[in-house]
Design a protein around this motif. Structure first.
Motif, mmCIF file in Angstrom:
data_model
loop_
_atom_site.group_PDB
_atom_site.id
_atom_site.type_symbol
_atom_site.label_atom_id
_atom_site.label_comp_id
_atom_site.label_asym_id
_atom_site.label_seq_id
_atom_site.Cartn_x
_atom_site.Cartn_y
_atom_site.Cartn_z
ATOM 1 N N GLY A 67 0.507 -1.284 0.120
ATOM 2 C CA GLY A 67 0.154 -0.122 -0.026
ATOM 3 C C GLY A 67 0.843 1.033 -0.022
ATOM 4 N N GLY A 68 0.332 2.165 -0.381
ATOM 5 C CA GLY A 68 0.981 3.423 -0.303
ATOM 6 C C GLY A 68 1.275 3.598 0.706
ATOM 7 N N SER A 69 2.257 4.978 1.343
ATOM 8 C CA SER A 69 3.159 5.138 2.223
ATOM 9 C C SER A 69 1.717 5.655 3.461
ATOM 10 C CB SER A 69 3.928 6.531 2.627
ATOM 11 O OG SER A 69 3.345 7.158 2.053
ATOM 12 N N ALA A 70 1.700 6.159 4.782
ATOM 13 C CA ALA A 70 1.136 6.758 5.509
ATOM 14 C C ALA A 70 0.478 8.513 4.983
ATOM 15 C CB ALA A 70 1.434 7.035 6.608
ATOM 16 N N LEU A 74 8.553 13.197 11.542
ATOM 17 C CA LEU A 74 7.061 13.395 11.283
ATOM 18 C C LEU A 74 6.729 14.120 10.596
ATOM 19 C CD1 LEU A 74 5.735 9.779 13.739
ATOM 20 C CD2 LEU A 74 5.984 10.239 10.527
ATOM 21 N N GLN A 112 3.997 14.072 7.387
ATOM 22 C CA GLN A 112 3.004 12.823 7.706
ATOM 23 C C GLN A 112 2.032 12.844 9.679
ATOM 24 O OE1 GLN A 112 5.529 10.489 7.173
ATOM 25 N NE2 GLN A 112 6.277 10.724 5.267
#
Lengths: 546, 333
Positions: free
Chosen positions: A29-32, A250, A255
């Protein structure tokens, strides 16, 4: 060896296949994804145990509770008490009976209606030994029982006057949960507690994250909130990120949208970053401190205690390891506590000459080869059992600096590192000279918890680490609980601070503080609730990118 | 470059493979495994129980909480802490046999619920780290061994350097460069393969140094063997000689090292797990030890011991594939 078959790399293929197997389950899956408008990602720095704040009682539990639980009453930043789930209350003249009227139009997110029965169920739950409540239960020691008069009226009986009762009720630790949910086994309630707050918990992965969604029917915002009705942001992801530089990374990388326990080394950088807003607020209570054990030598001698306080260059230490990101504390109460007096901040500012004079007076006149003071052939040694894992890195550096400055005055401070259980056992048996402490609470009654005789004994953690027993102080602190007249309480708490200061029971270091950073290019209006300065996401709104 | 002589031909291969047929090996291993698991759990139990200190205060919120005596007594009774240590031990073992790891002191829920979801992330991390480590180590040895003194020296230096890098430093550097500055990977979390790359690399780079060191010396030996000479004489290219002839010979000691490495990766994964905020066994273990959460500590020790055992068994069988000499029947398994 004779053969080298063409299938030689088979072992490599095997390894690769094994790895492939392991990975397929995790998907690609894609990143957060950088948070979308409807999700607010909050990175917290300390692990949460059980989500129900009635159980145990550590700050991370209260932090998240402030976002899914309402309390019976609320407190403003001046310390005054206001209605919340309880619209009205009265206190009997003897201070033993509290009659609460609760709102008639509030539902918990499991559909249970808030009634007087819920008040009873919650208070009973907090004091129930099976709940294993260290904090909420501890604050409710004077609690006897609750009588439900009708659907909206609950009468709480205490076994002693306790003017701090309403104050502690305003803390998220004592938040009101659904009585139906509380009937479930503890393990179940720990994973998915149910409140009537602006968000509800939908998922908890320990050591990873808590997911919350908006309570669409929310109608019980406290007076300190900026709006009414449902929260602005639909979902909250509450991520647990213990490593300081990662948490800050982050935020920088976008993110996460906010973090707590802002690492002090990154403060300058964050302040210079136009995308980051720092939200700082000291917490009320007893500041971070080293408490001096008065029950044994050498700190049974007042002069030695004063000399130790005079020997410690706390300001210099705080500036060098905290880079000025915390505020110095000098007295027994943090400046945000009700009835705090600034008069005790500078009583024991560093003074090497005075420290030397006091030690001479106490009979520690000689020095040995290493420069430590000696009396009757014994070195002036201070034992300091310490659990580094329980403290920020900067705190560890600070106590090391204090060790160094105390050495100049002739104290040999031995920092004895150990795990939590060993150190707290020493701490509960007064087998130490120094103990690192703090106590966050929203009432000056914290003085009774940290310095009165009754708290020198405890089946669990012993809060009064000084072992100080002073009938005069005990009397003053009990009198302060027996009146709700603010002027009288102010006067009594001033006297109490005076006695504590005069007896040099603690080396106060700095105020406990909530240090939150927010991506202000995306969101605004992240506040700290007033009772314990915990992050409060209810008013958070998206910044219009246009 | 080593110039070992013919006698290494007759020497036993450098492996730790158990002698015997696959069936009897597995049987003996199972008996041994049960013993190892029991010993690991028992040792941990008594070390933790007999160290001074009372877990109850940690259970009840630590400093800053003030439980009532009734609450403390209730906690002691619930977790059996009021019983003699031996009674606690036998009741723990009894539960363990039935697959019951107990209830976490800190999280208040059954240990399986806490540890269960942590196993896969840690295995994924350790597995990918292993793959990365081997890929780096092999690429490196294939490229530098026997390419002249300069390249060989550089190779050795890089290996020693990377083997001595602390994992936490590698982790933070990778995060800063590739996640924060370049933004190629997420800084932290557990969302699919992309979030696994940096943590796995932070563990793999130091490990690759170790593996490459071992592989290099046996590669050196292999390249000096007569069969390499004969292969070259048959006109094979250098690459073909390296990959099809020398490599198989060279990876055996590395394989032995891998058995140890997988086990140690499971426990050292804590570094990557904390830096990259991943759930995992290592982090659970560290938290549990600090908080004296005995049931979780024991469960992680149990699982780590089990991983060691399984991996050693797997490597033992793998030897038979890579090097038929270790199989007494002389045939590839």
């Amino acid at each position: 060896m004779t053969t080298a078959s063409p299938s030689t790399p088979r072992s490599l293929a095997l390894l690769a296949a094994a790895a492939g197997l392991l990975l397929t389950t995790s998907g690609c899956g894609g990143s957060a994804a950088a948070s979308e408008d409807d999700t607010f990602v909050f990175a917290t720095g300390k692990d949460i145990s059980c989500l129900d704040p009635h159980v145990d009682g550590d700050m991370p539990q209260a932090s998240i509770a402030a976002n899914y639980l309402d309390s019976l009453v609320s407190q403003d930043s001046e310390g005054a008490i206001h209605p919340w789930l309880a619209t009205d209350w009265s206190v009997s003249d003897d201070g033993l009976t509290y009659t609460f009227t609760v709102r008639d139009d509030v539902w918990f997110t499991d559909g249970t209606k808030l009634t007087a029965e819920a008040v009873k169920a919650n208070l009973d739950h907090m004091v129930d030994p099976d709940t294993q409540s260290g904090t909420a239960g501890g604050y409710l020691k004077p609690y006897t029982s609750t009588e439900v008069v009708d659907d909206t009226t609950a009468v709480v009986t205490l076994n002693r006057p306790y003017a701090a009762f309403l104050e502690v009720l305003a803390q998220p630790f004592l938040g009101i949960e659904s009585p139906e949910a509380l009937k479930r086994p503890r393990a179940e309630n720990c994973n998915a507690p149910v409140g009537s707050g602006p968000y509800k918990i939908v998922d908890y992965v320990p050591q990873s994250k808590v997911s919350l969604v908006r309570n669409e029917d929310y109608n019980s915002a406290p007076p300190y909130a900026k709006h009414q009705g449902p929260a602005h942001i639909e979902k909250i992801e509450w991520r647990i990120v213990p490593e300081d530089s990662t948490r800050y990374g982050l935020l920088r990388a976008g993110q996460v949208d906010a973090l707590d326990l802002m690492p002090s080394v990154h403060f300058d950088e964050a302040e210079a970053d136009p995308n980051v807003e720092l939200i700082l607020q000291d917490r009320p209570g007893n500041p971070t401190n080293l408490i001096l054990n008065t029950t044994r030598a050498p700190f049974d001698d007042l002069n030695v205690r004063k000399a130790f306080l005079r020997s410690a260059y706390v300001d210099a230490g705080i500036n060098s390891v905290y880079f000025g990101t915390v505020t110095r504390a000098g007295g027994p109460l943090s400046s945000t506590t009700g009835f705090y007096s600034p008069d005790f901040e500078h009583v024991y500012d560093p003074d090497p000459d005075e420290a030397a004079r006091l030690l001479d007076e106490a009979g520690w006149t000689e020095r040995d080869d290493e420069g430590y003071r000696v009396k009757d052939g014994k070195r002036l040694t201070v034992h300091f059992p310490y659990t580094p894992d329980w403290w920020p890195t900067a705190h560890q550096a600070l106590v090391t600096q204090i060790q160094a400055t105390a050495k100049k005055a002739g104290f040999e401070v031995l920092i004895e590192n150990g795990d939590g259980a060993s150190v707290s056992e020493l701490g509960n048996n007064f087998e130490y000279d120094l103990r690192a402490d703090y106590w966050n609470t929203n009432t000056a009654d914290v003085l009774r918890i940290v310095f009165s005789s009754e708290y020198t004994e405890s089946a669990g953690f012993v809060p009064n680490g000084s072992g100080f027993r002073n009938p005069e102080l005990d009397g003053i602190l009990n009198d302060a609980l027996a009146t709700d007249d603010p002027e009288v309480r102010k006067d009594l708490y001033y006297q109490a601070q005076q006695i504590v200061s005069d007896n040099a029971l603690q080396l106060p270091l700095y105020n406990q503080a909530s240090q939150v950073a927010l991506r202000r290019d995306r969101f605004t209006s992240l506040a700290l609730e007033p009772s314990l300065s915990l992050p409060y996401l209810y008013d958070v709104t998206v910044v219009d990118s246009e | 470059m080593s110039t070992s002589s013919l006698d290494s031909l007759s020497a036993a291969p450098r492996t730790t493979a158990t002698v015997g047929s696959a069936g009897s090996v597995i049987l003996r291993r199972v008996a041994g495994s049960v013993f190892v698991l029991w010993a690991a759990v028992t040792l941990t139990f008594f070390v933790l129980r007999l160290t001074p200190g009372d877990p109850v205060t940690a259970i009840l919120g630590g400093a800053g909480s003030s439980p009532s005596p009734e609450t403390v007594a209730a906690v002691r009774a619930e977790y059996g802490l009021d019983q003699p240590v031996l009674v606690q031990y036998f009741s723990y073992l009894g539960n363990l046999v039935t697959g019951d790891f107990g209830v976490s002191y800190i999280f208040k829920v059954p240990v399986v619920e806490i540890i269960g979801p942590q196993i896969l992330p840690t295995l994924q991390l350790a597995g990918l780290a292993m793959v990365f480590a081997w890929a780096i180590a092999l690429a490196f040895t294939l490229l530098t061994v026997g390419r002249g003194r300069v390249l060989d020296g550089v190779g050795r230096a890089v290996e020693v350097f990377s083997a001595s890098l602390p994992q936490f430093w590698v982790g933070i550097m990778l995060a800063v460069v590739f996640a924060v500055i370049l933004g190629w990977f997420p800084v932290a979390g557990n969302d699919g393969f992309k979030s696994l790359v940096l943590p796995a690399l932070s563990l793999a780079i130091p490990l690759a140094g170790f593996i490459a060191q071992v592989t290099r010396s046996s590669f050196d030996d292999a390249l000096a063997q007569p069969f390499v000479l004969s292969a070259r004489a048959r006109g094979l290219s250098d690459t073909a000689v390296r990959i099809t002839h020398a490599l198989r010979h060279a990876i055996l000691p590395g394989l032995t090292l891998s058995a140890w490495a997988v086990g140690s990766l499971v426990s050292s994964a804590v570094v990557a797990e904390i830096i990259f905020a991943r759930p995992g066994l290592g982090r659970s273990l560290v938290d549990a030890i600090v908080n004296r959460d005995l049931p979780i500590t024991l469960a992680v020790v149990f699982i780590t011991a089990a991983v060691y055992i399984l991996v050693n068994l797997a490597v033992d069988l793998l030897y038979r594939v890579v090097d038929p000499r270790t199989n007494p029947k002389g045939s590839a398994a």
